[in-house]
Design an enzyme around this catalytic site. Structure first.
Site, PDB file in Angstrom:
ATOM      1  N   HIS A  66       0.875  -1.189   0.000  1.00 25.80           N
ATOM      2  CA  HIS A  66       0.000   0.000   0.000  1.00 25.80           C
ATOM      3  C   HIS A  66       0.909   1.235   0.000  1.00 25.80           C
ATOM      4  O   HIS A  66       2.021   1.179   0.524  1.00 25.80           O
ATOM      5  CB  HIS A  66      -0.821  -0.065   1.288  1.00 25.80           C
ATOM      6  CG  HIS A  66      -1.897   0.962   1.438  1.00 25.80           C
ATOM      7  ND1 HIS A  66      -1.636   2.261   1.784  1.00 25.80           N
ATOM      8  CD2 HIS A  66      -3.256   0.876   1.312  1.00 25.80           C
ATOM      9  CE1 HIS A  66      -2.776   2.925   1.878  1.00 25.80           C
ATOM     10  NE2 HIS A  66      -3.776   2.109   1.591  1.00 25.80           N
ATOM     11  N   ASP A 146       3.012  -4.398   7.924  1.00 17.61           N
ATOM     12  CA  ASP A 146       1.767  -3.668   7.722  1.00 17.61           C
ATOM     13  C   ASP A 146       0.639  -4.675   7.907  1.00 17.61           C
ATOM     14  O   ASP A 146       0.379  -5.506   7.028  1.00 17.61           O
ATOM     15  CB  ASP A 146       1.767  -3.066   6.310  1.00 17.61           C
ATOM     16  CG  ASP A 146       0.444  -2.415   5.955  1.00 17.61           C
ATOM     17  OD1 ASP A 146      -0.539  -2.575   6.717  1.00 17.61           O
ATOM     18  OD2 ASP A 146       0.379  -1.739   4.907  1.00 17.61           O
ATOM     19  N   GLN A 149      -4.652  -5.233   6.920  1.00 21.46           N
ATOM     20  CA  GLN A 149      -5.671  -6.138   6.367  1.00 21.46           C
ATOM     21  C   GLN A 149      -5.709  -7.470   7.087  1.00 21.46           C
ATOM     22  O   GLN A 149      -6.515  -8.333   6.746  1.00 21.46           O
ATOM     23  CB  GLN A 149      -5.401  -6.361   4.879  1.00 21.46           C
ATOM     24  CG  GLN A 149      -5.582  -5.128   4.027  1.00 21.46           C
ATOM     25  CD  GLN A 149      -7.036  -4.720   3.906  1.00 21.46           C
ATOM     26  OE1 GLN A 149      -7.931  -5.556   3.976  1.00 21.46           O
ATOM     27  NE2 GLN A 149      -7.275  -3.439   3.720  1.00 21.46           N
ATOM     28  N   LYS A 172     -10.160  -0.668  10.428  1.00 25.60           N
ATOM     29  CA  LYS A 172     -10.219  -1.864   9.581  1.00 25.60           C
ATOM     30  C   LYS A 172     -10.443  -3.109  10.446  1.00 25.60           C
ATOM     31  O   LYS A 172     -10.319  -4.227   9.974  1.00 25.60           O
ATOM     32  CB  LYS A 172      -8.945  -1.985   8.777  1.00 25.60           C
ATOM     33  CG  LYS A 172      -8.746  -0.744   7.907  1.00 25.60           C
ATOM     34  CD  LYS A 172      -8.015  -1.009   6.660  1.00 25.60           C
ATOM     35  CE  LYS A 172      -7.849   0.283   5.888  1.00 25.60           C
ATOM     36  NZ  LYS A 172      -6.731   0.213   4.972  1.00 25.60           N
ATOM     37  N   CYS A 310      -4.828   2.519  -3.587  1.00 24.24           N
ATOM     38  CA  CYS A 310      -3.574   3.014  -2.981  1.00 24.24           C
ATOM     39  C   CYS A 310      -2.405   2.070  -3.256  1.00 24.24           C
ATOM     40  O   CYS A 310      -1.501   1.934  -2.429  1.00 24.24           O
ATOM     41  CB  CYS A 310      -3.709   3.246  -1.479  1.00 24.24           C
ATOM     42  SG  CYS A 310      -4.940   4.470  -1.045  1.00 24.24           S
TER      43      CYS A 310
END
Ligand SMILES: *Cc1c(COP(=O)(O)O)cnc(C)c1O
Length: 352
Positions: A66, A146, A149, A172, A310
């Protein structure tokens, strides 16, 4: 000394401990509150840059990151004369080393940081980050994950993963917008310089010199988003009422059903066909623009995201300007997937 302020602080710190437990961090002070993954990675990049990066050093990322896990590293690399290196992505949307769970061929003596997404927001790919982290640690490379998700869809155990830093967003994970977390291993956080200065992050301030507060407050300058943080703690507690493995299995069932049904549509191509995926399905359809399709789906009450998500370098890799992406949460149903497929079919008929 005010009762209400004490209550607010206690509730905020209870949320910190809830999150500690949820990601199995060793200490609550390893959980730093931010406004989201973007802020978490900017904190990580700026602080690690100052701590580690010298002219000629390297930061390694992947081709499926991202923008939030690209741009902050680019900015600090430029500042310190370091180089940003990228692990390529296969046609299926997996990492491209000889083996997808072996990144060692991309490590050099100059690699200082390896920043990698746990799950791709565009492809749905689940990366084998535990193996990748172990390889990096063996070579003394700091690992930043990261997890934006992953947090709502997989079991995340930061001690088992062995990562140094792990970032995610509250919004999220069924939580309020403008909340996020940067988990960090205590030993590393102690060494990292603060990024932002101001109130709450100090110990003693004089005009000559300031000493900083203990963890986690060293990294939490200014008034925190107290209400949001308490909300995030509640969202995590709500998630904990369910079995995450069962949630993942349900979402996987929806993914398989959607994949099978969408592929019956003439000219539809799924972008992201990795073996291990979360319930994210992005696709393009010949002769149909994703914005038009997104608009028609919206008119039918179906929420998808369209565009580059993104991840512009990834769009370029796959030679598309954008995709239409459906993503499944634990509360979605097979009937909703059928409505999505019917909606796409209807849209295609109107647009072709
Ligand atoms: C959403 C997202 C981000 C950015 O998170 P913000 O909440 O916008 O700060 C970073 N990485 C991934 C994989 C994401 O999905």
């Amino acid at each position: 000394m005010h009762t209400l302020s004490t209550k607010a602080t206690e509730a905020q710190e209870a949320a910190r401990d809830t999150i500690r437990r949820h990601i199995n961090a060793r200490h609550a002070h390893e959980v730093i509150f931010t406004s989201g993954t973007t802020a978490s990675i900017n904190l990580a990049a700026n602080s690690l840059g100052q701590l580690l990066l010298k002219n000629g050093d390297e930061v390694l990322i992947s081709g499926m990151e991202h923008h939030a896990n690209i741009v902050p590293w680019q900015m600090v690399c430029e500042r310190y004369g370091a180089k940003l290196k990228v692990i390529p992505v296969t046609d299926e949307g997996e990492l491209e080393p000889r083996r997808r769970d072996d990144a060692t061929e991309y490590f050099t003596e100059r690699t200082k940081v390896f920043a990698i997404t746990h799950v791709s927001n565009t492809l749905g790919t689940i990366n084998p980050i535990k193996e990748l982290i172990a390889q990096a640690r063996k070579q003394g490379i700091i690992t930043v994950v990261d997890g934006a998700q992953a947090i709502a869809h997989l079991n995340v155990d930061v001690q088992d993963l062995g990562c140094d830093l792990y970032a995610f967003s509250g919004h999220k994970a069924y939580g309020p917008t403008g909340t996020g977390v940067l988990y960090g291993r205590e030993e590393l956080l102690e060494r990292m310089p603060p990024w932002q200065g101001g109130g709450e992050m100090i110990d003693v301030v004089t005009f000559e010199k300031t000493t900083y507060a203990k963890l986690p407050f060293k990294f939490e300058a200014g008034t925190p988003h107290i209400a949001g943080i308490i909300g995030l703690g509640e969202a995590i507690r709500w998630m904990e009422d369910y079995d995450k493995a069962a949630m993942a299995a349900h979402e996987h069932k929806l993914l398989e059903h959607a994949t099978k049904e969408l592929l019956t549509i003439d000219g539809l191509r799924i972008i992201g066909t990795a073996k291990e995926k979360v319930g994210v399905i992005g696709f393009v359809i010949g002769g149909v623009h994703h914005y038009d399709l997104g608009t028609l789906l919206d008119q039918q009450g179906i929420a998808v995201r369209t565009g580059h998500h993104c991840t512009q370098p990834l769009m370029e890799r796959f030679g598309v300007s954008g995709t239409t992406r459906a993503s499944f949460a634990c509360f979605n149903t097979v009937a909703e997937v059928d409505a999505l497929v019917a909606g796409v079919k209807k849209g295609v008929k109107m647009l072709r």
